[in-house]
Design an enzyme around this catalytic site. Structure first.
Site, PDB file in Angstrom:
ATOM      1  N   GLY A 122      38.733   4.771 -27.103  1.00  0.00           N
ATOM      2  CA  GLY A 122      38.253   4.295 -25.807  1.00  0.00           C
ATOM      3  C   GLY A 122      39.293   3.410 -25.149  1.00  0.00           C
ATOM      4  O   GLY A 122      40.151   2.830 -25.827  1.00  0.00           O
ATOM      5  N   GLN A 149      42.475  -2.951 -19.529  1.00  0.00           N
ATOM      6  CA  GLN A 149      43.522  -2.815 -20.552  1.00  0.00           C
ATOM      7  C   GLN A 149      44.796  -2.185 -20.004  1.00  0.00           C
ATOM      8  O   GLN A 149      45.817  -2.171 -20.692  1.00  0.00           O
ATOM      9  CB  GLN A 149      43.007  -1.988 -21.734  1.00  0.00           C
ATOM     10  CG  GLN A 149      41.872  -2.678 -22.499  1.00  0.00           C
ATOM     11  CD  GLN A 149      41.428  -1.840 -23.672  1.00  0.00           C
ATOM     12  OE1 GLN A 149      40.602  -0.945 -23.514  1.00  0.00           O
ATOM     13  NE2 GLN A 149      41.976  -2.108 -24.845  1.00  0.00           N
ATOM     14  N   CYS A 207      41.050  -2.711 -31.547  1.00  0.00           N
ATOM     15  CA  CYS A 207      41.171  -2.632 -30.097  1.00  0.00           C
ATOM     16  C   CYS A 207      42.644  -2.467 -29.757  1.00  0.00           C
ATOM     17  O   CYS A 207      43.491  -3.158 -30.343  1.00  0.00           O
ATOM     18  CB  CYS A 207      40.633  -3.921 -29.480  1.00  0.00           C
ATOM     19  SG  CYS A 207      40.785  -3.971 -27.690  1.00  0.00           S
ATOM     20  N   LEU A 208      42.954  -1.583 -28.825  1.00  0.00           N
ATOM     21  CA  LEU A 208      44.356  -1.342 -28.473  1.00  0.00           C
ATOM     22  C   LEU A 208      45.009  -2.596 -27.869  1.00  0.00           C
ATOM     23  O   LEU A 208      46.225  -2.719 -27.914  1.00  0.00           O
ATOM     24  CB  LEU A 208      44.470  -0.165 -27.499  1.00  0.00           C
ATOM     25  CG  LEU A 208      43.998   1.193 -28.049  1.00  0.00           C
ATOM     26  CD1 LEU A 208      44.063   2.257 -26.967  1.00  0.00           C
ATOM     27  CD2 LEU A 208      44.800   1.601 -29.273  1.00  0.00           C
ATOM     28  N   HIS A 239      31.670  -1.919 -26.960  1.00  0.00           N
ATOM     29  CA  HIS A 239      33.037  -2.450 -27.088  1.00  0.00           C
ATOM     30  C   HIS A 239      33.798  -2.277 -25.761  1.00  0.00           C
ATOM     31  O   HIS A 239      34.401  -3.227 -25.251  1.00  0.00           O
ATOM     32  CB  HIS A 239      33.774  -1.725 -28.228  1.00  0.00           C
ATOM     33  CG  HIS A 239      35.208  -2.129 -28.361  1.00  0.00           C
ATOM     34  ND1 HIS A 239      35.707  -2.737 -29.492  1.00  0.00           N
ATOM     35  CD2 HIS A 239      36.263  -2.021 -27.510  1.00  0.00           C
ATOM     36  CE1 HIS A 239      36.991  -3.004 -29.305  1.00  0.00           C
ATOM     37  NE2 HIS A 239      37.358  -2.567 -28.118  1.00  0.00           N
ATOM     38  N   GLU A 240      33.740  -1.071 -25.204  1.00  0.00           N
ATOM     39  CA  GLU A 240      34.503  -0.794 -23.976  1.00  0.00           C
ATOM     40  C   GLU A 240      33.920  -1.529 -22.774  1.00  0.00           C
ATOM     41  O   GLU A 240      34.664  -2.073 -21.954  1.00  0.00           O
ATOM     42  CB  GLU A 240      34.562   0.710 -23.689  1.00  0.00           C
ATOM     43  CG  GLU A 240      35.277   1.538 -24.746  1.00  0.00           C
ATOM     44  CD  GLU A 240      36.655   1.013 -25.109  1.00  0.00           C
ATOM     45  OE1 GLU A 240      37.333   0.434 -24.240  1.00  0.00           O
ATOM     46  OE2 GLU A 240      37.052   1.160 -26.285  1.00  0.00           O
ATOM     47  N   HIS A 259      34.838  -5.082 -22.269  1.00  0.00           N
ATOM     48  CA  HIS A 259      36.113  -5.318 -21.567  1.00  0.00           C
ATOM     49  C   HIS A 259      35.869  -5.533 -20.074  1.00  0.00           C
ATOM     50  O   HIS A 259      36.627  -6.253 -19.418  1.00  0.00           O
ATOM     51  CB  HIS A 259      37.066  -4.132 -21.748  1.00  0.00           C
ATOM     52  CG  HIS A 259      37.780  -4.103 -23.073  1.00  0.00           C
ATOM     53  ND1 HIS A 259      38.625  -5.094 -23.482  1.00  0.00           N
ATOM     54  CD2 HIS A 259      37.776  -3.179 -24.073  1.00  0.00           C
ATOM     55  CE1 HIS A 259      39.121  -4.792 -24.684  1.00  0.00           C
ATOM     56  NE2 HIS A 259      38.613  -3.635 -25.063  1.00  0.00           N
TER      57      HIS A 259
END
Ligand code: NI
Length: 185
Positions: A45, A50, A98-99, A140-141, A144
């Site tokens: 994701g 991000q 997480c990226l 999670h996404e 953000h």
């Protein structure tokens, strides 16, 4: 086009993201770039903050999990103006990464059912109850989009344990095999 991924410390990751209007410039191209950036970094994701944009756009691809979860075969979707209205069900613990937090993996407790509304890539409205693994990834996404990251959900003790890694990111060090944009101090 592969875009650099903004890393912990970048102010955009702490902003509340805004809804967009249907005439948002080059939306299709933005979504396609987000998918490409996520694929390149082996993520499931990616949220627009991000890549430095404080707007409510998210991409999710769960096909990589389809060996364990056959229901996610070919699952690849964009979510626009996504909002979580309610979380319910049982709380479950699972490791997340997480990226924007390369090298950090921690257990996070999340509810396993959510009520969400969003527009899909064709700007069709959806109002859904989502359960299971997808509910976790969405939480999670969509976090953000509220300026939150998964480390906000871990204990003070665990946060202390990863402090060194977080401080390194604040100093511009991110060890990963994809392009990043760290904060400069
Ligand atoms: Ni993330």
């Amino acid at each position: 086009m592969i875009l650099p991924i903004y890393v912990y410390g970048q102010p955009v990751l702490r902003k509340i993201a805004e809804d967009i209007t249907p005439d948002y410039p080059n939306l299709k191209e933005l979504i396609s770039n987000m998918f490409e950036t996520m694929d390149h970094a082996d993520g499931v994701g990616l949220a627009a903050p991000q890549i430095g944009l404080p707007i409510r756009v998210v991409v999710i691809d769960l096909d990589v999990l389809s060996e364990d979860f056959p229901e996610y075969k070919g699952f690849r979707k964009a979510y626009i103006n996504a909002h979580i209205h309610e979380v319910s069900g049982d709380e479950e613990d699972m490791e997340e990464g997480c990226l924007s937090l390369p090298g950090i993996h921690e257990n996070v407790k999340r509810f396993n059912r959510i009520h969400v509304t969003y527009l899909d890539e064709n700007l069709e409205e959806h109002d859904e109850i989502v359960e299971g693994y997808l509910a976790r990834v969405m939480q999670h996404e969509f976090d953000h989009l509220e300026g939150k990251m998964f480390i906000d959900h871990i204990s003070a003790l665990r946060k202390q344990m990863i402090k060194g890694k977080l401080n390194a990111m604040l100093k511009g060090k991110a060890h990963c095999n994809y392009k990043t944009k760290t904060v400069r101090i």
